[in-house]
Design a protein around this motif. Structure first.
Motif, PDB file in Angstrom:
ATOM      1  N   VAL A 181       6.785  -0.509  -4.680  1.00 32.38           N
ATOM      2  CA  VAL A 181       5.830  -0.142  -5.732  1.00 32.38           C
ATOM      3  C   VAL A 181       5.430   1.320  -5.597  1.00 32.38           C
ATOM      4  N   LEU A 182       5.188   1.789  -4.369  1.00 37.84           N
ATOM      5  CA  LEU A 182       4.862   3.194  -4.144  1.00 37.84           C
ATOM      6  C   LEU A 182       6.010   4.093  -4.591  1.00 37.84           C
ATOM      7  N   ALA A 183       7.247   3.704  -4.275  1.00 45.58           N
ATOM      8  CA  ALA A 183       8.405   4.491  -4.711  1.00 45.58           C
ATOM      9  C   ALA A 183       8.500   4.520  -6.228  1.00 45.58           C
ATOM     10  N   LEU A 184       8.227   3.394  -6.872  1.00 50.41           N
ATOM     11  CA  LEU A 184       8.249   3.336  -8.340  1.00 50.41           C
ATOM     12  C   LEU A 184       7.189   4.250  -8.947  1.00 50.41           C
ATOM     13  N   ILE A 185       6.003   4.275  -8.363  1.00 51.08           N
ATOM     14  CA  ILE A 185       4.935   5.156  -8.847  1.00 51.08           C
ATOM     15  C   ILE A 185       5.336   6.618  -8.685  1.00 51.08           C
ATOM     16  N   LEU A 186       5.908   6.964  -7.550  1.00 54.37           N
ATOM     17  CA  LEU A 186       6.327   8.350  -7.325  1.00 54.37           C
ATOM     18  C   LEU A 186       7.438   8.773  -8.286  1.00 54.37           C
ATOM     19  N   VAL A 187       8.396   7.904  -8.513  1.00 59.29           N
ATOM     20  CA  VAL A 187       9.462   8.225  -9.466  1.00 59.29           C
ATOM     21  C   VAL A 187       8.896   8.384 -10.866  1.00 59.29           C
ATOM     22  N   TYR A 188       7.943   7.537 -11.237  1.00 58.27           N
ATOM     23  CA  TYR A 188       7.320   7.645 -12.551  1.00 58.27           C
ATOM     24  C   TYR A 188       6.563   8.964 -12.690  1.00 58.27           C
ATOM     25  N   MET A 189       5.816   9.345 -11.640  1.00 59.75           N
ATOM     26  CA  MET A 189       5.063  10.602 -11.714  1.00 59.75           C
ATOM     27  C   MET A 189       5.998  11.803 -11.813  1.00 59.75           C
ATOM     28  N   PHE A 190       7.079  11.820 -11.044  1.00 62.97           N
ATOM     29  CA  PHE A 190       8.022  12.932 -11.120  1.00 62.97           C
ATOM     30  C   PHE A 190       8.747  12.964 -12.463  1.00 62.97           C
TER      31      PHE A 190
END
Length: 122
Positions: A105-114
């Motif tokens: 989930v953290l990786a998904l949030i980071l990819v979404y923000m980038f």
């Protein structure tokens, strides 16, 4: 495999699938007979993981024969069941499942923000 060279792949899958169904059925009956399953209740049989595993294996064999040969690929997970090292890998991943899901989930949030920053017109 020499059988594939003699006949086409579909007939080879049907022959090997039929042999697997017959052998798995005999194996399942021998496991049930040796474990005293015929004297147990249905609830005790359904909670025995080895019997459930072999019944699911037999179901996928039937599905491979009757519907589509894609279901035979699921039978490759038998390697994980038989190999202790791979079974330990699966156990270690599933034991820490919550932390792995939260990391994803953290990786998904980071990819979404980038991706938002990448598409922004700044």
């Amino acid at each position: 495999m020499p059988l594939v060279a003699l006949v086409d792949i579909q007939h080879t899958l049907m022959l090997l699938g039929t042999a697997t169904v017959v052998l798995k059925g005999v194996h399942l009956l021998s496991i049930m007979g040796n474990a005293g399953t015929f004297q147990r209740s249905v609830r005790q049989i359904c909670t025995d993981t080895e019997i459930v595993y072999h019944v699911v294996h037999l179901i996928f064999c039937f599905l491979g024969l009757s519907t589509h040969s894609f279901f035979f690929s699921v039978l490759l997970f038998d390697v994980v069941y038989r190999e202790e090292t791979l079974l330990n890998v699966i156990r270690s991943v599933t034991r820490n499942g919550r932390s792995i899901v939260l990391t994803a989930v953290l990786a998904l949030i980071l990819v979404y923000m980038f991706s938002i920053i990448g598409y922004a017109d700044i």
